[in-house]
Design a protein around this motif. Structure first.
Motif, short mmCIF file in Angstrom:
data_model
loop_
_atom_site.label_atom_id
_atom_site.label_comp_id
_atom_site.label_asym_id
_atom_site.label_seq_id
_atom_site.Cartn_x
_atom_site.Cartn_y
_atom_site.Cartn_z
N LEU A 119 -5.40 10.73 3.21
CA LEU A 119 -5.20 9.67 2.23
C LEU A 119 -4.03 8.76 2.61
N TYR A 120 -3.01 9.35 3.23
CA TYR A 120 -1.89 8.53 3.71
C TYR A 120 -2.38 7.52 4.74
N THR B 70 0.41 3.99 -2.84
CA THR B 70 0.03 5.34 -2.43
C THR B 70 0.99 6.36 -3.04
N CYS B 71 2.28 6.05 -3.02
CA CYS B 71 3.26 6.95 -3.63
C CYS B 71 3.00 7.09 -5.13
N MET C 78 0.03 9.30 -5.62
CA MET C 78 0.34 10.67 -5.26
C MET C 78 1.34 11.32 -6.20
N PRO D 213 0.81 -1.22 0.00
CA PRO D 213 0.00 0.00 0.00
C PRO D 213 0.84 1.27 0.00
N TYR D 214 2.03 1.21 0.63
CA TYR D 214 2.87 2.41 0.65
C TYR D 214 3.32 2.78 -0.76
N GLY E 109 -4.85 5.06 3.09
CA GLY E 109 -4.27 4.23 2.05
C GLY E 109 -3.23 3.25 2.53
N MET E 110 -2.70 3.49 3.74
CA MET E 110 -1.62 2.61 4.20
C MET E 110 -2.01 1.78 5.42
N GLY F 192 -11.34 4.59 -0.85
CA GLY F 192 -10.37 3.63 -1.37
C GLY F 192 -10.81 2.18 -1.27
#
Length: 287
Positions: free
Chosen positions: A138-139, A48-49, A52, A44-45, A142-143, A255
């Protein structure tokens, strides 16, 4: 919303599979997998990056701590000491993301962070001071939630061996299995809400404007909705998708389709490659 709709999310599936494949490279019979550190956080990290439009950090130790503690600010039962600790972590993450947003201003593209920055600059959809907060939300969403859900789901399957073996034998059950795992043990056990109007439940009247804590986990195990087997994990359950884990209406999780896809890739890959997987129990004091 558009980047998180099903068709947009589906375009990320190959990227998600690549991340999982890299995390599992070199793993074979007898290998140990640190599920969170090596896989559940990384997927997920990195996605997410990607969404973004930023580069992932080489060392995510502090970021993991900040996001985890910041998310725990939603806990209505924390101690005063925890509140101060979690608040400090949330402020640290906010400071980091302010720097990221400023870096991104000179590199606007068609990604989610660029979309948020432009919206803040225009001021019609959100005020300027909400840009960093929106990115921070969102961070968290999303994570950490997906990290925890991945862990809870794999643990549930390991503890319900017949269901794991059934999934390994019948991979076509994967999508429904993910829904059932979301119902059975969801990372968000409860949420805080405010009653917009007077509300009655079980003979009790809750006044308008009251702060309430609805227990999602309880609703997902409601025998009145899911029958006498509500407390059991059943990946063939016909109405598993009727869970409350992604909320409903204006609170519906942005999400939800991304989370589903990530869980499908992780669980499906592990079931296909390592049907004999089991939880490693170390003696107290050992690694």
């Amino acid at each position: 919303t558009p980047p998180f709709l099903p068709k947009a999310v589906e375009r990320l599936r190959l990227r998600a599979q690549d991340i999982v494949d890299r995390a599992l490279a070199g793993k074979g019979p007898g290998s140990e997998l640190l599920l969170v550190a090596e896989l559940a956080f990384d997927l997920p990290y990195r996605l997410t990056c990607d969404l973004m439009g930023i580069e992932p950090l080489d060392d995510v130790t502090e970021l993991r701590e900040w996001t985890w503690k910041g998310l725990n600010l939603l806990d209505p039962f924390m101690t005063a000491e925890q509140y101060h600790d979690y608040t400090a972590a949330a402020l640290a993450l906010n400071t980091h993301l302010r720097e990221v947003v400023e870096w991104k201003r000179d590199r606007l593209s068609d990604d989610v962070m660029s979309l948020i920055i432009r919206a803040g600059d225009q001021g019609d959809v959100m005020p300027q001071d909400q840009v960093v907060r929106s990115v921070q939300t969102l961070y968290h969403a999303g994570m950490d939630t997906t990290v925890n859900q991945t862990s809870l789901s794999i643990l549930a399957l390991m503890r319900n061996r017949s269901q794991w073996e059934l999934l390994c034998a019948r991979p076509e059950l994967l999508d429904n299995a993910v829904e059932e795992l979301l119902r059975y043990d969801h990372t968000a056990q409860f949420m805080q809400r405010t009653t917009p109007t007077e509300y009655q439940i079980a003979g009790v009247t809750i006044p308008a404007g009251s702060q309430v804590v609805p227990w999602i986990a309880s609703g997902n195990r409601d025998e009145g909705r899911f029958g006498p087997t509500a407390d059991q994990l059943d990946i063939t359950r016909a109405d598993a998708k009727q869970h409350l884990s992604f909320a409903r209406g204006i609170h519906a999780c942005l999400g939800s389709w991304l989370a589903r896809m990530e869980l499908q890739v992780v669980i499906g890959t592990l079931a296909a490659r390592f049907p004999g997987a089991e939880v490693v129990v170390h003696e107290r004091g050992a690694r």
